[in-house]
Enzyme design. Structure first.
Site, mmCIF file in Angstrom:
data_model
loop_
_atom_site.group_PDB
_atom_site.id
_atom_site.type_symbol
_atom_site.label_atom_id
_atom_site.label_comp_id
_atom_site.label_asym_id
_atom_site.label_seq_id
_atom_site.Cartn_x
_atom_site.Cartn_y
_atom_site.Cartn_z
ATOM 1 C CE1 TYR A 102 25.295 76.339 20.488
ATOM 2 C CE2 TYR A 102 27.165 75.830 21.985
ATOM 3 C CZ TYR A 102 26.493 76.081 20.738
ATOM 4 O OH TYR A 102 27.195 76.089 19.588
ATOM 5 N NE ARG A 155 33.595 70.977 15.095
ATOM 6 C CZ ARG A 155 34.093 71.924 16.038
ATOM 7 N NH1 ARG A 155 35.134 72.049 16.302
ATOM 8 N NH2 ARG A 155 32.978 72.543 16.634
ATOM 9 C CE LYS A 173 28.246 79.107 20.139
ATOM 10 N NZ LYS A 173 29.824 78.934 19.882
ATOM 11 C CD GLU A 244 29.854 78.307 16.615
ATOM 12 O OE1 GLU A 244 30.063 79.432 16.572
ATOM 13 O OE2 GLU A 244 30.002 77.365 17.250
ATOM 14 C CG ASP A 245 29.928 73.824 15.491
ATOM 15 O OD1 ASP A 245 30.938 73.982 16.072
ATOM 16 O OD2 ASP A 245 29.076 73.176 16.054
ATOM 17 C CG ASP A 267 32.589 80.967 19.239
ATOM 18 O OD1 ASP A 267 32.971 82.070 20.005
ATOM 19 O OD2 ASP A 267 31.801 80.281 19.917
ATOM 20 C CG ASP A 268 33.699 76.473 16.103
ATOM 21 O OD1 ASP A 268 33.001 76.212 17.113
ATOM 22 O OD2 ASP A 268 33.203 76.472 15.080
ATOM 23 C CG ASN A 407 32.665 70.826 25.308
ATOM 24 O OD1 ASN A 407 32.605 70.779 26.540
ATOM 25 N ND2 ASN A 407 32.817 72.057 24.561
HETATM 26 P P1 NAD Z 1 39.274 69.799 15.660
HETATM 27 O O1 NAD Z 1 38.839 68.490 15.018
HETATM 28 O O2 NAD Z 1 39.525 70.705 14.852
HETATM 29 O O3 NAD Z 1 40.536 69.214 16.364
HETATM 30 C C1 NAD Z 1 40.473 67.898 17.163
HETATM 31 C C2 NAD Z 1 42.234 67.669 17.369
HETATM 32 O O4 NAD Z 1 42.468 66.869 18.242
HETATM 33 C C3 NAD Z 1 43.086 67.310 16.038
HETATM 34 O O5 NAD Z 1 44.281 68.003 15.885
HETATM 35 C C4 NAD Z 1 43.518 65.759 15.942
HETATM 36 O O6 NAD Z 1 44.457 65.589 15.358
HETATM 37 C C5 NAD Z 1 43.601 65.807 17.652
HETATM 38 N N1 NAD Z 1 43.338 64.417 18.238
HETATM 39 C C6 NAD Z 1 42.532 63.533 17.728
HETATM 40 N N2 NAD Z 1 42.737 62.372 18.320
HETATM 41 C C7 NAD Z 1 43.759 62.546 19.169
HETATM 42 C C8 NAD Z 1 44.368 61.952 20.182
HETATM 43 N N3 NAD Z 1 44.321 60.530 20.580
HETATM 44 N N4 NAD Z 1 45.449 62.598 20.798
HETATM 45 C C9 NAD Z 1 45.801 63.772 20.651
HETATM 46 N N5 NAD Z 1 44.939 64.487 19.589
HETATM 47 C C10 NAD Z 1 44.245 64.072 19.196
HETATM 48 O O7 NAD Z 1 38.003 69.833 16.931
HETATM 49 P P2 NAD Z 1 38.235 71.189 17.685
HETATM 50 O O8 NAD Z 1 37.210 72.179 17.166
HETATM 51 O O9 NAD Z 1 39.659 71.746 17.959
HETATM 52 O O10 NAD Z 1 37.570 70.775 19.270
HETATM 53 C C11 NAD Z 1 38.359 69.779 19.848
HETATM 54 C C12 NAD Z 1 37.514 69.459 21.273
HETATM 55 O O11 NAD Z 1 37.637 70.839 21.923
HETATM 56 C C13 NAD Z 1 36.121 69.093 21.167
HETATM 57 O O12 NAD Z 1 35.890 68.135 22.077
HETATM 58 C C14 NAD Z 1 35.406 70.399 21.567
HETATM 59 O O13 NAD Z 1 34.426 70.074 22.263
HETATM 60 C C15 NAD Z 1 36.260 70.977 22.353
HETATM 61 N N6 NAD Z 1 36.104 72.709 22.637
HETATM 62 C C16 NAD Z 1 35.761 73.301 23.700
HETATM 63 C C17 NAD Z 1 35.864 74.803 23.855
HETATM 64 C C18 NAD Z 1 35.432 75.335 25.151
HETATM 65 O O14 NAD Z 1 35.797 74.388 25.854
HETATM 66 N N7 NAD Z 1 35.072 76.403 25.177
HETATM 67 C C19 NAD Z 1 35.512 75.121 22.646
HETATM 68 C C20 NAD Z 1 35.770 74.662 21.404
HETATM 69 C C21 NAD Z 1 36.079 73.419 21.377
#
Ligand code: NAD
Length: 546
Positions: A102, A155, A173, A244-245, A267-268, A407
């Site tokens: 993963y 995504r 997954k 997912e994604d 899951d996201d 990530n």
């Molecule tokens: P998403 O695209 O749905 O959301 C991203 C958000 O970040 C949006 O609201 C966007 O407006 C905002 N953004 C972009 N640039 C920005 C900036 N410069 N300043 C502030 N905000 C900004 O994506 P997501 O699914 O919410 O994932 C976001 C991040 O979280 C990814 O990097 C993902 O890897 C990580 N994530 C981590 C885990 C975990 O730790 N278990 C789980 C899911 C997602």
């Protein structure tokens, strides 16, 4: 029927056994008697290995591969040809193999998926099959599917729109469902919905395996999803569908549409929420402060951030707060600045967290204005938790809670070392991708990893064990609490807010029991309640051995 006695194909023999589904292929571990009985003499060389030896050999070969992609390809080949051995190794060497099966390596594999494509590993449902999805599902050879992970590839992790190449994600997954929670591989079905891709580089690549056209959107897309969900319910009536994604404009909508009528979750949004809430509750065990006293500031208001915010609100409400008060405790900064009521550019999912407050355009100003106790990064933007931001948190809080969840590692809002150094070791830190322990002033601090793998396999197992008809927020709350209950004083004393990944099967069993408990308490379980729920859950867990 339990997972343990899940249906296996009629015993295969001879060359078909060695080239077959992989689950019964012991390769050089077949005994002389088995070789005689199964027509394998001469088809195998003389050597006879034990399973333990085979695991060692697998690990040695894995370690000898020089690139991460080669390691991934090797593991996927083992999963296909010798799956019992593959799952044994994945369980026994979880910390080493998980980052390849993963994140982060699976991201690389998805980018290259068309070039490393091997057939027969899941279903591709292209929009060209509209009206015939039931027939496509009928082509899958197993009838009793319990978990489907489905993506439309829009995504993929932080990598954007990878179209049909996203198949690496459902495959990865589901491998984790088996390794972490013992859900039998025959119960698992990876699916990619192919509606095209916006990524021109893929569309113009002759090797690209998907539909080389722009994405279908609007009613035609929604109709395809609707047909897919209904066809799954008919063909696999006990299946859990994990979305997912998906891109966030579809993810929130589809979750809302299907969560109360089907056995589904995202899951996201929800898995991330539960693992992060668990991290927060575990951090509060260290600070000794109540959840309802917290002010949480998020950087990033997408699927992860908003999902976490919603579940924190549910957790605060469970502790007696009103919804409005609980929402006031959660603040968001997105790419434009602080999410406030006066903004006119907010997507629907952000509006419930848009409070009355003067707009500020940057994170440091938001920290200074709101004085948060916890800072959670889910923005995908690296190094946005700058030294002034983290130091401001440390000035306001004896033990600032800092989660940099983006990530892969290169996208993390700050590193573990930065968080500890800038707060003189006072930060309670967790990240999305793993960071090594940090030594500061002679003390070794172990950063926690808010890995969704702590949550979704156990949730899936709880749904499977209870045959719950829906997946509710109460189940994710229960999952988060069950995870915190697995953290020990030894973990906390090292600064770590999650249990070691080596305990994942025990963690998943505890989560599954709590989730099933909620299913029974809320009248959502179809499986008759067993006298000993925990024993029933554990009895479902497949333990890969010859
Ligand atoms: P998403 O695209 O749905 O959301 C991203 C958000 O970040 C949006 O609201 C966007 O407006 C905002 N953004 C972009 N640039 C920005 C900036 N410069 N300043 C502030 N905000 C900004 O994506 P997501 O699914 O919410 O994932 C976001 C991040 O979280 C990814 O990097 C993902 O890897 C990580 N994530 C981590 C885990 C975990 O730790 N278990 C789980 C899911 C997602």
């Amino acid at each position: 029927m339990t997972t343990k006695d899940a249906p296996h194909a009629e015993p295969e023999k001879g060359l078909r056994l060695l080239r077959g589904s992989g689950i019964n292929n012991k390769s050089l571990a077949f005994s002389p008697e088995e070789r005689r009985e199964l027509g394998l003499r001469g088809l195998l060389p003389a050597r006879i290995n034990t399973m333990d030896e085979q695991v060692q050999i697998l690990m040695n070969t894995f370690r000898s591969k020089s690139t991460l992609l080669d390691k991934y390809i090797y593991l996927m080949d083992m999963q296909q040809r010798r799956s019992t051995l593959f799952y044994r190794a994945l369980i026994d060497y979880m910390s080493e193999l998980l980052p390849v099966v993963y994140t982060p390596t699976v991201g690389l594999a998805c980018q290259e998926y068309s070039h490393i494509y091997v057939g027969g590993r899941g279903l591709f449902i292209s929009e060209e099959y509209k009206g015939e999805i039931a027939d496509v599902l009928a082509n899958w050879p197993e009838d009793d599917i319990r978990v489907i992970v489905v993506t439309d590839g829009e995504r993929i992790l932080g990598l954007g729109d990878l179209g049909a190449n996203g198949m690496g994600i459902p495959l990865g997954k589901l491998a984790l469902y088996t390794a972490c929670a013992g859900i039998h591989p025959s119960y698992c079905l990876p699916i990619t919905l192919d509606v095209g891709t916006e990524t021109e580089a893929l569309r113009s690549d002759m090797a690209y395996i998907g539909l080389a056209k722009p994405r279908t959107r609007g009613p035609a897309y929604d109709d395809l999803i609707e047909e897919f969900v209904r066809a799954v319910e008919k063909r696999f009536p006990k299946a859990l569908i994990q979305f997912e994604d998906f891109g966030n404009q579809n993810a929130f909508r589809l979750l809302e549409r299907y969560r109360h009528q089907s056995r589904t979750f995202n899951d996201d949004i929800q898995g991330t929420a539960a693992v992060t809430l668990a991290g927060l509750l575990s951090a509060l065990h260290m600070t000794g402060k109540p959840l309802t006293d917290q002010t949480i500031l998020f950087l990033g208001a997408g699927e992860a951030g908003i999902g976490i915010g919603d579940l924190i609100v549910s957790a605060m409400m469970e502790q007696g707060m009103s919804e409005a008060d609980a929402r006031q405790r959660c603040w968001f900064v997105d790419s434009k600045g602080l999410v406030v009521a006066s903004r006119t550019d907010l997507a629907e999912h952000k509006k419930r967290f848009a409070h009355d407050h003067a707009f500020v355009s940057d994170l440091l100003s938001a920290v200074e204005a709101l004085r948060p106790t916890a800072l959670i990064g889910a923005s995908g933007m690296p190094q946005t938790f700058t030294e002034p931001v983290v130091k401001a948190m440390a000035q306001m809080n004896a033990q600032p809670i800092i989660f940099a969840l983006s990530n892969p590692t290169s996208k993390s809002e700050c590193t573990a070392e930065q968080a500890y150094t800038w707060t003189n070791g006072r930060a309670i830190f967790a990240s999305g991708s793993p960071f090594p322990p940090v030594t500061l002033n002679g003390r070794v601090i172990v950063p926690g990893q808010a890995n969704n793998s702590y949550i979704f396999p156990g949730v899936g197992l709880g749904i499977l064990a209870s045959e719950a008809r829906h997946v509710t927020d109460a189940m994710f709350l229960a999952a988060a609490k069950a995870l915190v209950a697995q953290v020990t004083d030894a973990d906390w004393s090292q600064g770590c807010i999650f249990p070691p990944l080596t305990q994942i099967r025990q963690v998943s069993a505890a989560i599954a029991t709590s989730v099933a408990e909620v299913a029974y308490a809320s009248g959502l379980a179809d499986f008759p309640r067993p006298a000993d729920l925990r024993a029933h859950v554990i009895a479902q867990m497949y333990d890969p051995r010859y």
